[in-house]
Design an enzyme around this catalytic site. Sequence first.
Site, PDB file in Angstrom:
ATOM      1  N   GLY B  32      91.840 -14.062  24.318  1.00 13.62           N
ATOM      2  CA  GLY B  32      92.158 -12.645  24.447  1.00 13.62           C
ATOM      3  C   GLY B  32      93.031 -12.100  23.341  1.00 13.62           C
ATOM      4  O   GLY B  32      93.221 -10.899  23.242  1.00 13.62           O
ATOM      5  N   CYS B 241      65.169  -0.211  40.326  1.00 14.39           N
ATOM      6  CA  CYS B 241      64.463  -0.069  39.056  1.00 14.39           C
ATOM      7  C   CYS B 241      63.029   0.391  39.325  1.00 14.39           C
ATOM      8  O   CYS B 241      62.335  -0.175  40.174  1.00 14.39           O
ATOM      9  CB  CYS B 241      64.462  -1.399  38.308  1.00 14.39           C
ATOM     10  SG  CYS B 241      63.397  -1.399  36.851  1.00 14.39           S
ATOM     11  N   CYS B 266      65.778  -0.854  34.583  1.00 16.12           N
ATOM     12  CA  CYS B 266      66.746  -1.859  34.166  1.00 16.12           C
ATOM     13  C   CYS B 266      67.105  -1.640  32.706  1.00 16.12           C
ATOM     14  O   CYS B 266      66.226  -1.382  31.874  1.00 16.12           O
ATOM     15  CB  CYS B 266      66.148  -3.255  34.276  1.00 16.12           C
ATOM     16  SG  CYS B 266      65.839  -3.791  35.939  1.00 16.12           S
ATOM     17  N   CYS B 272      63.915  -7.355  33.200  1.00 14.93           N
ATOM     18  CA  CYS B 272      62.940  -6.488  33.853  1.00 14.93           C
ATOM     19  C   CYS B 272      61.523  -7.024  33.616  1.00 14.93           C
ATOM     20  O   CYS B 272      60.732  -7.135  34.548  1.00 14.93           O
ATOM     21  CB  CYS B 272      63.075  -5.069  33.306  1.00 14.93           C
ATOM     22  SG  CYS B 272      62.279  -3.831  34.317  1.00 14.93           S
TER      23      CYS B 272
END
Lengths: 258, 285
Positions: B32, B241, B266, B272
Site C-alpha cells: 500500500g 445482464c 456485463c 459474459c
Amino acid sequence: MIEAPLLEAEGLSLRFGAVTALDGVSLAVWPGEVVAIVGESGSGKTTLLRVLSGLMRPQAGSVRYRDPEGTVREVHGMGEAALRRLHRTDWGFVHQNPRDGLRMGVSAGGNVGERLMAVGARHYGSIREQATAWLRRVEIDPARMDDPPTKFSGGMQQRLQIARTLVTHPRLVFMDEPTGGLDVSVQARLLDLIRALVADLGIAVLLVTHDIAAARLLAHRMLVMRHGQVVEEGLTDRVLDDPQHAYTQLLVASVLAA
Amino acid sequence: MSTQAGYNFGYLDENTKRMIRRALLKAVAIPGHQVPFGAREMPLPYGWGTGGIQVTASVIGPDDVLKVIDQGADDTTNAVSIRRFFHRVAGVATTERTAEASIIQTRHRIPETMLREGQILVYQVPMPEPLFRLEPRVTETKRMHALADYGLMHVRLYEDIARHGHIAISYNYPVMVNGRYLMAPSPIPSFDNPKMDRMPALQLFGAGREKRIYAVPPYTEVRSLDFEDHPFQPIRADAACALCGSRESYLDEVVTDDRGGRIFVCSDTDYCAGRQASRQAEAAE
C-alpha cells in the site's frame, strides 16, 4: 490536584537572525489556570506560544509537559507522531484567524467531528451527537450543522473553532488572540463564552493577547513581555492595578477607558 | 526474441526495467505504500495507461500470456492497442480469457472470474494519492502516510453521509491495506473492492504521470473504509445482464437507440461471453 505544573518552560531562547524573539523565558501553567501573555506587537508573544506548543524549536531551554498519567515529558524531545496526538487530544490550539484552525470546505459538524475521527471514533451517530452537543454549547444553532464555515459570521467561525478544539476535552488550550478581528459586542460574547467554558471544564489556558481588558476578564495570572523577555509576572489584578515595571505602567496607562 | 527489430524485449531498456523492478520489490515489501520511480516517456499519452504499461513491460517474460482490459472489456481501443503493443515488442501470447492469462493489465475493473495464485494484476492508476482532494500539499500527505494519520479521509466519508445520507463514493473507494496504509485502488468501482481483499494474485499499481508504484501482495487484507453504523456497501445496478442474465456481475448501462432504449450488460466481456457460450451449449443438449 494542584501539586505540579501542567506545562513548564525554562530558559527559552530563540533568535531570528539579528532579532531576538525569546530571551530566557521561563513560565509554568498549573492545571485549571488561565495565564495571559500580554505585550505589544513584535514582543515575542506568538513565538512563545508556538515554541511552548512544540510547533517551533527553541535554540536554548526546554519545555516539559505532564501527561494525564502524570509522566513528565520533554515537548521537543517527543516524536512528531506523539506531538500530533497530543495536539489532538490533551491539547488544543485556537488561532487568531478561524480560517487557520478550521477546514473551510468541510461542514461545521465535520469540523467538530474531525478531532474525534482523528483519534479513532468510527461511529457516525455518536460523532454527530457529540458535534450537535458542542455546537449547542458554543451557541451555534445545530440546524446549521451541515453548513460550511464560509457561510458563518466571524464570531460564529471563532466559536466553531472553539467547539472543534474542546470536543476531545483537552486539559491545556493555547489561544492566540482569540478575540482579534471581531467587533466589540461579538468580542464580549465570545469572552463570556470562553470564561464559562473554561470554568466549567477546568481547562488550563495559555492566552496570548494585546487586549488588556480581555486579559483582565479571563486570566488568573499575567505575564508581560517586551523584546522577548518577561518583564513582569503576577496575579492579573496585581499587575494591572499596581504595575511595577515601567513598560507595564505604560501599557496599562495606554488602555482607553470607554 | 523481439518480433519488432530495433526494440528491446518489452520496449523498455533493461536498466529501466531493473529500476522499475526495484521499485516493485519495495512496493511489495510495504503493501500500500507509494514508491516513487522514474517513469519514462511511453508511446501513448498520459492517462492512457503509461504507468500500467511500464509495470507490465518490467514483469513480462517470453512465456507469459497477456490479457488487457479497459472498463472490463477486451475489445475497446485501449485494450486492443496495448495488447497489440506487447505482442509486437515482446512477442508474447495474448488472450481474452481471464483464466488463461498470467498477466492482466487493467483499467477500471477487476475481472469477475476469481484470480488464482501465480497471476499478476496490473492496474493503471491516474492518481495514486488517496488524500489529494483533501490535502493539497504533497509534503503534508507524505507526513500523514508516515504517521498513519488518516482521520481526514473519515471526515470526507462523514461529509458524504451528512449530505447524501450514505457514502456516495462509487469508484476509487479508499481502502486500508494490511491495516497500515491508506490506498487509492485506482478508479475501479467500489463493487470490485471486496475482490482485492486476500486476493491470491499479486496486485501491482502503476501511475505514469505521477511516477508512483504501489502493490498489494497475495493474501493481504484490504479493507474499505466505513463507519460502524454506516458499513461499506458496494454499488451495483439492480438488473440482470441482458446478454447472459447474470445477477452477480458488474453492469454497464448501454444506450441502444435514440428513443431512450437502454440495456444493462456485463462490463466484463470475457465473463459474459463465457456464460453465453455455456448457455448455448446447454440449450443444444
